[in-house]
Design a protein around this motif. Sequence first.
Motif, PDB file in Angstrom:
ATOM      1  N   SER A   9     -67.846-112.528 -93.970  1.00 42.39           N
ATOM      2  CA  SER A   9     -68.125-112.940 -95.345  1.00 42.39           C
ATOM      3  C   SER A   9     -69.539-112.606 -95.781  1.00 42.39           C
ATOM      4  CB  SER A   9     -67.873-114.432 -95.499  1.00 42.39           C
ATOM      5  OG  SER A   9     -68.751-115.171 -94.677  1.00 42.39           O
ATOM      6  N   ALA A  10     -70.469-112.522 -94.836  1.00 45.37           N
ATOM      7  CA  ALA A  10     -71.860-112.236 -95.191  1.00 45.37           C
ATOM      8  C   ALA A  10     -72.011-110.858 -95.829  1.00 45.37           C
ATOM      9  CB  ALA A  10     -72.743-112.334 -93.952  1.00 45.37           C
ATOM     10  N   SER A  30     -62.281-113.676 -95.225  1.00 44.17           N
ATOM     11  CA  SER A  30     -62.402-114.393 -96.492  1.00 44.17           C
ATOM     12  C   SER A  30     -62.504-113.459 -97.686  1.00 44.17           C
ATOM     13  CB  SER A  30     -63.610-115.328 -96.462  1.00 44.17           C
ATOM     14  OG  SER A  30     -64.803-114.592 -96.299  1.00 44.17           O
ATOM     15  N   ALA A  31     -63.032-112.256 -97.480  1.00 42.35           N
ATOM     16  CA  ALA A  31     -63.185-111.317 -98.585  1.00 42.35           C
ATOM     17  C   ALA A  31     -61.838-110.930 -99.193  1.00 42.35           C
ATOM     18  CB  ALA A  31     -63.921-110.068 -98.117  1.00 42.35           C
ATOM     19  N   ILE A  64     -65.155-106.783 -99.633  1.00 43.42           N
ATOM     20  CA  ILE A  64     -65.581-106.004 -98.470  1.00 43.42           C
ATOM     21  C   ILE A  64     -65.912-106.940 -97.319  1.00 43.42           C
ATOM     22  CG2 ILE A  64     -66.470-104.092 -99.850  1.00 43.42           C
ATOM     23  CD1 ILE A  64     -69.300-105.170 -99.332  1.00 43.42           C
ATOM     24  N   ASP A  65     -65.701-106.464 -96.092  1.00 46.56           N
ATOM     25  CA  ASP A  65     -65.946-107.306 -94.920  1.00 46.56           C
ATOM     26  C   ASP A  65     -66.922-106.674 -93.928  1.00 46.56           C
ATOM     27  OD1 ASP A  65     -64.484-105.332 -93.649  1.00 46.56           O
ATOM     28  OD2 ASP A  65     -62.709-106.557 -93.331  1.00 46.56           O
ATOM     29  N   VAL A 110     -55.992-107.801 -97.054  1.00 50.77           N
ATOM     30  CA  VAL A 110     -55.539-107.198 -98.293  1.00 50.77           C
ATOM     31  C   VAL A 110     -55.821-105.698 -98.266  1.00 50.77           C
ATOM     32  CG1 VAL A 110     -57.703-107.500 -99.580  1.00 50.77           C
ATOM     33  CG2 VAL A 110     -55.557-107.497-100.820  1.00 50.77           C
ATOM     34  N   VAL A 111     -54.907-104.930 -98.849  1.00 50.32           N
ATOM     35  CA  VAL A 111     -55.121-103.497 -99.034  1.00 50.32           C
ATOM     36  C   VAL A 111     -56.093-103.323-100.195  1.00 50.32           C
ATOM     37  CG1 VAL A 111     -54.025-101.331 -99.726  1.00 50.32           C
ATOM     38  CG2 VAL A 111     -52.835-102.899 -98.162  1.00 50.32           C
ATOM     39  N   ILE A 112     -57.233-102.640 -99.948  1.00 50.80           N
ATOM     40  CA  ILE A 112     -58.193-102.456-101.046  1.00 50.80           C
ATOM     41  C   ILE A 112     -58.241-101.020-101.556  1.00 50.80           C
ATOM     42  CG2 ILE A 112     -59.683-104.381-100.382  1.00 50.80           C
ATOM     43  CD1 ILE A 112     -61.705-102.151 -99.396  1.00 50.80           C
ATOM     44  N   GLY A 113     -57.636-100.070-100.829  1.00 46.71           N
ATOM     45  CA  GLY A 113     -57.668 -98.707-101.316  1.00 46.71           C
ATOM     46  C   GLY A 113     -56.646 -97.834-100.607  1.00 46.71           C
TER      47      GLY A 113
END
Lengths: 90, 90, 90, 90, 90
Positions: E61-62, D61-62, E74-75, D77-80
């Motif tokens: 998600s937490a 979900s993030a 972040i996951d 998703v690519v975050i970095g």
Amino acid sequence: MRIGTVVGNVWATRKEDGLTGLKFLFVQLEDTKGVPVDVPLIAADRIGAGIGDTVMVTLGSAARFVISEKDVPIDAVVIGIVDSIDVESR
Amino acid sequence: MRIGTVVGNVWATRKEDGLTGLKFLFVQLEDTKGVPVDVPLIAADRIGAGIGDTVMVTLGSAARFVISEKDVPIDAVVIGIVDSIDVESR
Amino acid sequence: MRIGTVVGNVWATRKEDGLTGLKFLFVQLEDTKGVPVDVPLIAADRIGAGIGDTVMVTLGSAARFVISEKDVPIDAVVIGIVDSIDVESR
Amino acid sequence: MRIGTVVGNVWATRKEDGLTGLKFLFVQLEDTKGVPVDVPLIAADRIGAGIGDTVMVTLGSAARFVISEKDVPIDAVVIGIVDSIDVESR
Amino acid sequence: MRIGTVVGNVWATRKEDGLTGLKFLFVQLEDTKGVPVDVPLIAADRIGAGIGDTVMVTLGSAARFVISEKDVPIDAVVIGIVDSIDVESR
């Protein structure tokens, strides 16, 4: 997201409210060469995918976001019909 | 979503608030040929599924959306009793 | 949800805010015959489960819903102490 | 989060609303030595990662939180783009 | 939650907004005897864990709930540095 091929349909007359009218497809997830991975899962579909189509599937809570009410109890949805993939051999 | 067969029940008297009155079923997930996959999990049920029924199960946060309050700590729910499946052999 | 047995405790003095006062248990997930599945995970507990108890564990975002503030960073919680299970042999 | 290498692209003309304009990459997840783990998954990318880049990927979900509307049905998703990693041999 | 040991660091200059200033650690998840399980994953850390520390990690998600804005993609996050564990042999 994962890639896979639509391999079947599932029908359920008795079901939770809110699912009426949704189409449910069996999708066989695959690697990038089309080799099956894991067992088929059931994904909701709103974009008209059919048997044999290569599709992108979103899993988890994000699946609900294709439904405007968002309260539908689904955990997998077809989000696109794949035109082509291009993967570098390693 | 995943497909499976209801194989049992679980009873717990001492439990978190909000779970009172919910029915909990053991569901054995299966592939599209009915072969068991992984160990049975526990799913809440509100539509009256019974032992031997083939069911669709939603996993994760979407499971809460069958409960109107949505604050119930469940991660799996039966969303439909399957009438028939139709999967193309590959 | 999954079924398992409480096998231990974990203590952490230095931790994120909001976790103070929560009890953390190691739970060994099992199949319906009590055979261990995967490695033990850590679940929060508010209902007083102890070592040797058979418990139901909720995983993922639903775990937060046992805490009234819901902003606690936990991903697993004990939701019930199991009295009995009844699983049909297949 | 997981680490991986961008290995390809996927194109889908027919897709859910809200996905238009998003770039989708195949990412091969890896261990810390660069050995492939599991099959490639599809991640959305907004930061301009290209084939051969080592990237950090957020799952679940993030992944939606990189999109301002948050209602986009994506689960990775690519975050970095990773500059360097430093892992102690054990 | 899962238990593991911090084994390294990861640096990424080019990254999604909102991640600036967050520390990213490689954590090797383990069983209760310290045997590695799966490949190392990347967890955000705000409590000052360092290489060699045994930590509790929250997944999914937490993980976002340790960040006040909650919109950070972040996951996985370190939620505690473990003082001791106590697991019954079975």
